[in-house]
Write a protein that holds these residues in place. Structure first.
Motif, PDB file in Angstrom:
ATOM      1  N   PRO A  56      74.558  73.041  56.962  1.00  0.00           N
ATOM      2  CA  PRO A  56      73.170  72.706  57.317  1.00  0.00           C
ATOM      3  C   PRO A  56      72.477  73.769  58.165  1.00  0.00           C
ATOM      4  CG  PRO A  56      74.732  71.312  58.521  1.00  0.00           C
ATOM      5  CD  PRO A  56      75.526  72.077  57.505  1.00  0.00           C
ATOM      6  N   ARG A  57      73.256  74.690  58.749  1.00  0.00           N
ATOM      7  CA  ARG A  57      72.655  75.759  59.568  1.00  0.00           C
ATOM      8  C   ARG A  57      72.253  76.967  58.733  1.00  0.00           C
ATOM      9  NH1 ARG A  57      77.589  76.736  63.333  1.00  0.00           N
ATOM     10  NH2 ARG A  57      78.509  76.509  61.262  1.00  0.00           N
ATOM     11  N   VAL A  58      72.528  76.922  57.427  1.00  0.00           N
ATOM     12  CA  VAL A  58      72.258  78.066  56.551  1.00  0.00           C
ATOM     13  C   VAL A  58      71.214  77.679  55.506  1.00  0.00           C
ATOM     14  CG1 VAL A  58      73.262  79.731  54.944  1.00  0.00           C
ATOM     15  CG2 VAL A  58      74.600  78.920  56.901  1.00  0.00           C
ATOM     16  N   VAL A  59      70.200  78.513  55.381  1.00  0.00           N
ATOM     17  CA  VAL A  59      69.156  78.317  54.377  1.00  0.00           C
ATOM     18  C   VAL A  59      69.300  79.404  53.320  1.00  0.00           C
ATOM     19  CG1 VAL A  59      66.660  78.325  53.939  1.00  0.00           C
ATOM     20  CG2 VAL A  59      67.556  77.295  56.048  1.00  0.00           C
ATOM     21  N   VAL A  60      69.451  78.995  52.066  1.00  0.00           N
ATOM     22  CA  VAL A  60      69.466  79.949  50.950  1.00  0.00           C
ATOM     23  C   VAL A  60      68.028  80.054  50.458  1.00  0.00           C
ATOM     24  CG1 VAL A  60      70.314  80.408  48.626  1.00  0.00           C
ATOM     25  CG2 VAL A  60      71.847  79.386  50.337  1.00  0.00           C
ATOM     26  N   SER A  61      67.487  81.270  50.482  1.00  0.00           N
ATOM     27  CA  SER A  61      66.048  81.437  50.277  1.00  0.00           C
ATOM     28  C   SER A  61      65.722  82.579  49.321  1.00  0.00           C
ATOM     29  CB  SER A  61      65.390  81.710  51.638  1.00  0.00           C
ATOM     30  OG  SER A  61      64.054  82.077  51.477  1.00  0.00           O
ATOM     31  N   ASP A  62      64.601  82.413  48.628  1.00  0.00           N
ATOM     32  CA  ASP A  62      64.036  83.488  47.800  1.00  0.00           C
ATOM     33  C   ASP A  62      62.808  84.082  48.504  1.00  0.00           C
ATOM     34  OD1 ASP A  62      62.292  81.378  47.553  1.00  0.00           O
ATOM     35  OD2 ASP A  62      62.231  81.380  45.366  1.00  0.00           O
ATOM     36  N   LEU A  63      62.906  84.209  49.820  1.00  0.00           N
ATOM     37  CA  LEU A  63      61.768  84.651  50.628  1.00  0.00           C
ATOM     38  C   LEU A  63      61.191  85.987  50.174  1.00  0.00           C
ATOM     39  CD1 LEU A  63      62.553  83.694  54.328  1.00  0.00           C
ATOM     40  CD2 LEU A  63      60.489  83.177  53.051  1.00  0.00           C
ATOM     41  N   GLU A  64      62.046  86.911  49.770  1.00  0.00           N
ATOM     42  CA  GLU A  64      61.510  88.220  49.376  1.00  0.00           C
ATOM     43  C   GLU A  64      60.630  88.106  48.136  1.00  0.00           C
ATOM     44  OE1 GLU A  64      64.201  91.712  51.152  1.00  0.00           O
ATOM     45  OE2 GLU A  64      65.136  90.675  49.478  1.00  0.00           O
ATOM     46  N   ALA A  65      61.016  87.249  47.211  1.00  0.00           N
ATOM     47  CA  ALA A  65      60.163  87.024  46.033  1.00  0.00           C
ATOM     48  C   ALA A  65      58.848  86.371  46.456  1.00  0.00           C
ATOM     49  CB  ALA A  65      60.895  86.157  45.012  1.00  0.00           C
ATOM     50  N   ARG A  66      58.915  85.426  47.377  1.00  0.00           N
ATOM     51  CA  ARG A  66      57.705  84.746  47.852  1.00  0.00           C
ATOM     52  C   ARG A  66      56.796  85.692  48.637  1.00  0.00           C
ATOM     53  NH1 ARG A  66      58.064  79.172  47.392  1.00  0.00           N
ATOM     54  NH2 ARG A  66      60.119  78.458  46.715  1.00  0.00           N
ATOM     55  N   LEU A  67      57.417  86.584  49.426  1.00  0.00           N
ATOM     56  CA  LEU A  67      56.647  87.530  50.230  1.00  0.00           C
ATOM     57  C   LEU A  67      56.157  88.726  49.410  1.00  0.00           C
ATOM     58  CD1 LEU A  67      58.958  87.634  53.384  1.00  0.00           C
ATOM     59  CD2 LEU A  67      56.636  86.697  53.309  1.00  0.00           C
ATOM     60  N   GLY A  68      56.815  88.974  48.280  1.00  0.00           N
ATOM     61  CA  GLY A  68      56.477  90.146  47.482  1.00  0.00           C
ATOM     62  C   GLY A  68      57.024  91.433  48.071  1.00  0.00           C
ATOM     63  N   THR A  69      58.130  91.331  48.833  1.00  0.00           N
ATOM     64  CA  THR A  69      58.732  92.522  49.440  1.00  0.00           C
ATOM     65  C   THR A  69      60.010  92.885  48.700  1.00  0.00           C
ATOM     66  OG1 THR A  69      59.924  91.140  51.043  1.00  0.00           O
ATOM     67  CG2 THR A  69      57.806  92.037  51.740  1.00  0.00           C
ATOM     68  N   ARG A  70      60.316  94.179  48.684  1.00  0.00           N
ATOM     69  CA  ARG A  70      61.553  94.656  48.058  1.00  0.00           C
ATOM     70  C   ARG A  70      62.411  95.435  49.043  1.00  0.00           C
ATOM     71  NH1 ARG A  70      62.591  95.046  42.199  1.00  0.00           N
ATOM     72  NH2 ARG A  70      63.946  96.608  43.041  1.00  0.00           N
ATOM     73  N   ARG A  71      61.811  95.923  50.089  1.00  0.00           N
ATOM     74  CA  ARG A  71      62.524  96.728  51.080  1.00  0.00           C
ATOM     75  C   ARG A  71      62.783  95.881  52.322  1.00  0.00           C
ATOM     76  NH1 ARG A  71      63.393 100.850  47.687  1.00  0.00           N
ATOM     77  NH2 ARG A  71      61.519 101.755  46.856  1.00  0.00           N
ATOM     78  N   THR A  72      63.969  96.035  52.881  1.00  0.00           N
ATOM     79  CA  THR A  72      64.359  95.256  54.050  1.00  0.00           C
ATOM     80  C   THR A  72      63.365  95.398  55.189  1.00  0.00           C
ATOM     81  OG1 THR A  72      66.688  95.421  53.454  1.00  0.00           O
ATOM     82  CG2 THR A  72      66.195  94.974  55.772  1.00  0.00           C
ATOM     83  N   VAL A  73      62.922  96.603  55.463  1.00  0.00           N
ATOM     84  CA  VAL A  73      62.006  96.824  56.582  1.00  0.00           C
ATOM     85  C   VAL A  73      60.704  96.057  56.373  1.00  0.00           C
ATOM     86  CG1 VAL A  73      60.991  98.967  55.645  1.00  0.00           C
ATOM     87  CG2 VAL A  73      61.042  98.567  58.131  1.00  0.00           C
ATOM     88  N   MET A 107      53.676  75.988  58.388  1.00  0.00           N
ATOM     89  CA  MET A 107      54.374  76.989  57.580  1.00  0.00           C
ATOM     90  C   MET A 107      54.119  76.709  56.119  1.00  0.00           C
ATOM     91  SD  MET A 107      56.064  79.725  57.363  1.00  0.00           S
ATOM     92  CE  MET A 107      55.881  79.964  59.099  1.00  0.00           C
ATOM     93  N   ARG A 108      54.013  77.781  55.342  1.00  0.00           N
ATOM     94  CA  ARG A 108      53.735  77.650  53.916  1.00  0.00           C
ATOM     95  C   ARG A 108      54.865  76.952  53.179  1.00  0.00           C
ATOM     96  NH1 ARG A 108      51.916  83.587  52.051  1.00  0.00           N
ATOM     97  NH2 ARG A 108      53.037  84.316  53.866  1.00  0.00           N
ATOM     98  N   ALA A 109      54.514  76.285  52.089  1.00  0.00           N
ATOM     99  CA  ALA A 109      55.515  75.589  51.276  1.00  0.00           C
ATOM    100  C   ALA A 109      56.546  76.585  50.757  1.00  0.00           C
ATOM    101  CB  ALA A 109      54.831  74.885  50.110  1.00  0.00           C
ATOM    102  N   GLY A 110      57.810  76.183  50.783  1.00  0.00           N
ATOM    103  CA  GLY A 110      58.882  77.029  50.300  1.00  0.00           C
ATOM    104  C   GLY A 110      59.435  77.990  51.327  1.00  0.00           C
ATOM    105  N   PHE A 111      58.837  77.993  52.529  1.00  0.00           N
ATOM    106  CA  PHE A 111      59.311  78.872  53.602  1.00  0.00           C
ATOM    107  C   PHE A 111      60.140  78.044  54.580  1.00  0.00           C
ATOM    108  CE2 PHE A 111      56.234  81.491  51.710  1.00  0.00           C
ATOM    109  CZ  PHE A 111      56.358  82.786  52.190  1.00  0.00           C
TER     110      PHE A 111
END
Length: 198
Positions: free
Chosen positions: A76-93, A1-5
């Motif tokens: 510990p079961r919850v990850v706070v993430s900036d995944l949308e910024a990393r993925l470059g997505t803005r829409r949930t779908v 998996m990519r770094a930060g994911f």
């Protein structure tokens, strides 16, 4: 998996709670803990979005919102993430589509408050979201009846199940409205006080 994911193993059931988190508060933490318990989720990922296309005014800087979210949600079961910024997505779908591609064998469940169900039909390609992943709707103060009577709820009424644990096993489209003890915390009220970044 990519770094930060975040890491996830095949067979895991992961709840996705997206939003501006501007700022994160105990209400977000409360519904997350309830979703873990009532839906039998292995993990929940908070997707702190770069911005909300349905809101005219932009949120606080992403770094500030991430820091606040990590301070509020310490499980510990919850990850706070900036995944949308990393993925470059803005829409949930688009975010869900990308995550399903990146994490084959992982089952995702989209989580939202009943207030979001009330306006879900305004989200871009909202029906595709319901066709891609199970959706868990968590009660919010003042939104019980309005959420259950919303356009999306009426159109997908036949896909509704009565218990949150069923989302682990049923294929989309499937959704559940989960009643739970209420927490009246509100990001807009906290922003109005103007003190969350002090």
């Amino acid at each position: 998996m990519r770094a930060g994911f975040p890491k996830a193993a095949t067979g895991m059931v992961i709840g996705l709670l997206g939003g501006s988190f501007d700022p994160a508060h105990e209400g977000h933490a409360h519904i997350t803990r309830e979703a873990l318990k009532r839906m039998g989720l292995d993990r929940v990922w908070w997707l702190v979005s770069p911005g909300n296309p349905l809101k005219a005014q932009g949120p606080a800087p992403l770094a500030d919102r991430m820091a606040r979210a990590k301070a509020v949600m310490r499980d510990p079961r919850v990850v706070v993430s900036d995944l949308e910024a990393r993925l470059g997505t803005r829409r949930t779908v688009d975010t869900i589509t990308a995550l399903q591609r990146l994490y084959p064998g992982v089952r995702f469940v989209w989580l939202m408050g009943a207030d979001n169900l009330g306006q879900f039909h305004r989200w871009e390609r909202w029906q595709e979201i319901l066709l891609r992943v199970p959706v868990g709707v968590l009660a919010r103060p003042g939104w019980g009846v309005r959420g259950r009577m919303s356009k999306a709820a009426r159109i997908f009424n036949g896909a509704r199940v009565s218990r949150g644990e069923q989302l682990r096993m049923r294929d989309a489209p499937v959704w559940c409205f989960v009643n739970l003890p209420m927490d009246g915390s509100s990001s807009s009220a906290i922003r109005a006080r103007g003190d969350w970044r002090r």
